[in-house]
Design a protein around this motif. Structure first.
Motif, PDB file in Angstrom:
ATOM      1  N   PRO A   1     -21.893 -46.049 -17.661  1.00  0.00           N
ATOM      2  CA  PRO A   1     -23.313 -45.876 -17.341  1.00  0.00           C
ATOM      3  C   PRO A   1     -23.634 -44.650 -16.487  1.00  0.00           C
ATOM      4  CG  PRO A   1     -22.441 -47.915 -16.389  1.00  0.00           C
ATOM      5  CD  PRO A   1     -21.360 -47.316 -17.199  1.00  0.00           C
ATOM      6  N   ASP A   2     -22.676 -44.102 -15.757  1.00  0.00           N
ATOM      7  CA  ASP A   2     -22.940 -42.930 -14.916  1.00  0.00           C
ATOM      8  C   ASP A   2     -22.597 -41.613 -15.614  1.00  0.00           C
ATOM      9  OD1 ASP A   2     -23.788 -44.591 -12.847  1.00  0.00           O
ATOM     10  OD2 ASP A   2     -21.749 -44.796 -12.065  1.00  0.00           O
ATOM     11  N   TRP A   3     -22.156 -41.678 -16.843  1.00  0.00           N
ATOM     12  CA  TRP A   3     -21.761 -40.496 -17.610  1.00  0.00           C
ATOM     13  C   TRP A   3     -23.003 -39.693 -17.974  1.00  0.00           C
ATOM     14  CZ3 TRP A   3     -19.933 -40.504 -23.321  1.00  0.00           C
ATOM     15  CH2 TRP A   3     -19.047 -39.455 -23.562  1.00  0.00           C
ATOM     16  N   THR A   4     -22.942 -38.386 -17.783  1.00  0.00           N
ATOM     17  CA  THR A   4     -24.091 -37.527 -18.060  1.00  0.00           C
ATOM     18  C   THR A   4     -23.803 -36.613 -19.248  1.00  0.00           C
ATOM     19  OG1 THR A   4     -23.340 -35.716 -16.644  1.00  0.00           O
ATOM     20  CG2 THR A   4     -24.649 -37.483 -15.586  1.00  0.00           C
ATOM     21  N   LEU A   5     -24.856 -36.004 -19.769  1.00  0.00           N
ATOM     22  CA  LEU A   5     -24.706 -35.048 -20.860  1.00  0.00           C
ATOM     23  C   LEU A   5     -23.835 -33.874 -20.413  1.00  0.00           C
ATOM     24  CD1 LEU A   5     -25.337 -34.028 -23.697  1.00  0.00           C
ATOM     25  CD2 LEU A   5     -27.458 -33.053 -22.783  1.00  0.00           C
ATOM     26  N   ALA A   6     -24.025 -33.407 -19.207  1.00  0.00           N
ATOM     27  CA  ALA A   6     -23.219 -32.288 -18.703  1.00  0.00           C
ATOM     28  C   ALA A   6     -21.736 -32.676 -18.650  1.00  0.00           C
ATOM     29  CB  ALA A   6     -23.710 -31.854 -17.323  1.00  0.00           C
ATOM     30  N   GLN A   7     -21.441 -33.898 -18.217  1.00  0.00           N
ATOM     31  CA  GLN A   7     -20.047 -34.353 -18.172  1.00  0.00           C
ATOM     32  C   GLN A   7     -19.465 -34.485 -19.575  1.00  0.00           C
ATOM     33  OE1 GLN A   7     -20.889 -37.900 -15.903  1.00  0.00           O
ATOM     34  NE2 GLN A   7     -19.831 -37.085 -14.090  1.00  0.00           N
ATOM     35  N   ALA A   8     -20.227 -35.052 -20.498  1.00  0.00           N
ATOM     36  CA  ALA A   8     -19.752 -35.199 -21.875  1.00  0.00           C
ATOM     37  C   ALA A   8     -19.473 -33.832 -22.483  1.00  0.00           C
ATOM     38  CB  ALA A   8     -20.786 -35.957 -22.707  1.00  0.00           C
ATOM     39  N   ARG A   9     -20.352 -32.885 -22.252  1.00  0.00           N
ATOM     40  CA  ARG A   9     -20.169 -31.534 -22.793  1.00  0.00           C
ATOM     41  C   ARG A   9     -18.944 -30.867 -22.163  1.00  0.00           C
ATOM     42  NH1 ARG A   9     -20.934 -26.300 -22.945  1.00  0.00           N
ATOM     43  NH2 ARG A   9     -22.055 -25.316 -24.651  1.00  0.00           N
ATOM     44  N   ALA A  10     -18.778 -31.014 -20.851  1.00  0.00           N
ATOM     45  CA  ALA A  10     -17.629 -30.406 -20.164  1.00  0.00           C
ATOM     46  C   ALA A  10     -16.312 -31.011 -20.655  1.00  0.00           C
ATOM     47  CB  ALA A  10     -17.766 -30.582 -18.652  1.00  0.00           C
TER      48      ALA A  10
END
Length: 158
Positions: free
Chosen positions: A29-38
């Protein structure tokens, strides 16, 4: 359809990260688009883990699969993992997912990985069983109970 390393087609990073976030974000639930992309951007070589491949239909991606050392720190007793199998809804039921799974297993065999794992919910066990995966364990993972499945990539019967 052609299966290619994501690192050679980085123009698809953001849209793939967005799709992964939508499909798998419920587990993190705390995963962000920026983290997924990185995370996807860090998969920068197809000859080592972690790596991601995409299925291309022309110039557009229709699916993806990753080969990871660890798919989730809550289940780190197994390694490595086939992870993040995703096929866009408009491309499903055309064999793309099975092709991506087979590609990942073949890549694992080339890397001399003796056993590869994935996790799924009960409803997907028959799908993976048809692709020669076997149930290995059942575990809680956040709000889910998952089935850990395994395959031996170097087995000639796979």
């Amino acid at each position: 359809m052609q299966i290619v390393p994501l690192c050679e087609h980085s123009q698809h990073l953001t849209s793939l990260a967005r799709a992964h976030l939508q499909a798998f974000g419920g587990l993190l639930p705390d995963w962000t688009l920026a983290q997924a992309r990185a995370e996807l951007a860090s998969h920068d070589t197809p000859e080592a883990l972690p790596t991601t491949w995409i299925a291309l239909d022309g110039e557009d991606w229709v699916g993806s699969v990753s080969l990871l050392v660890n798919d989730d720190p809550r289940i780190d007793q197994y390694t490595p993992w086939l992870a993040s199998l995703y096929v866009r809804p408009d491309a499903r039921a055309a064999g793309t997912g099975a092709s991506l799974v087979r590609h990942c297993v073949q890549a694992a065999a080339k890397l001399h990985i003796p056993r590869l794992h994935l996790y799924c919910q009960d409803a997907l066990v028959p799908y993976y069983t048809r692709l020669d995966w076997q149930p290995h364990d059942r575990l809680p993972l956040g709000p889910l109970h998952v089935v850990v499945m395994a395959i031996e990539p170097g087995n000639p019967h796979v």
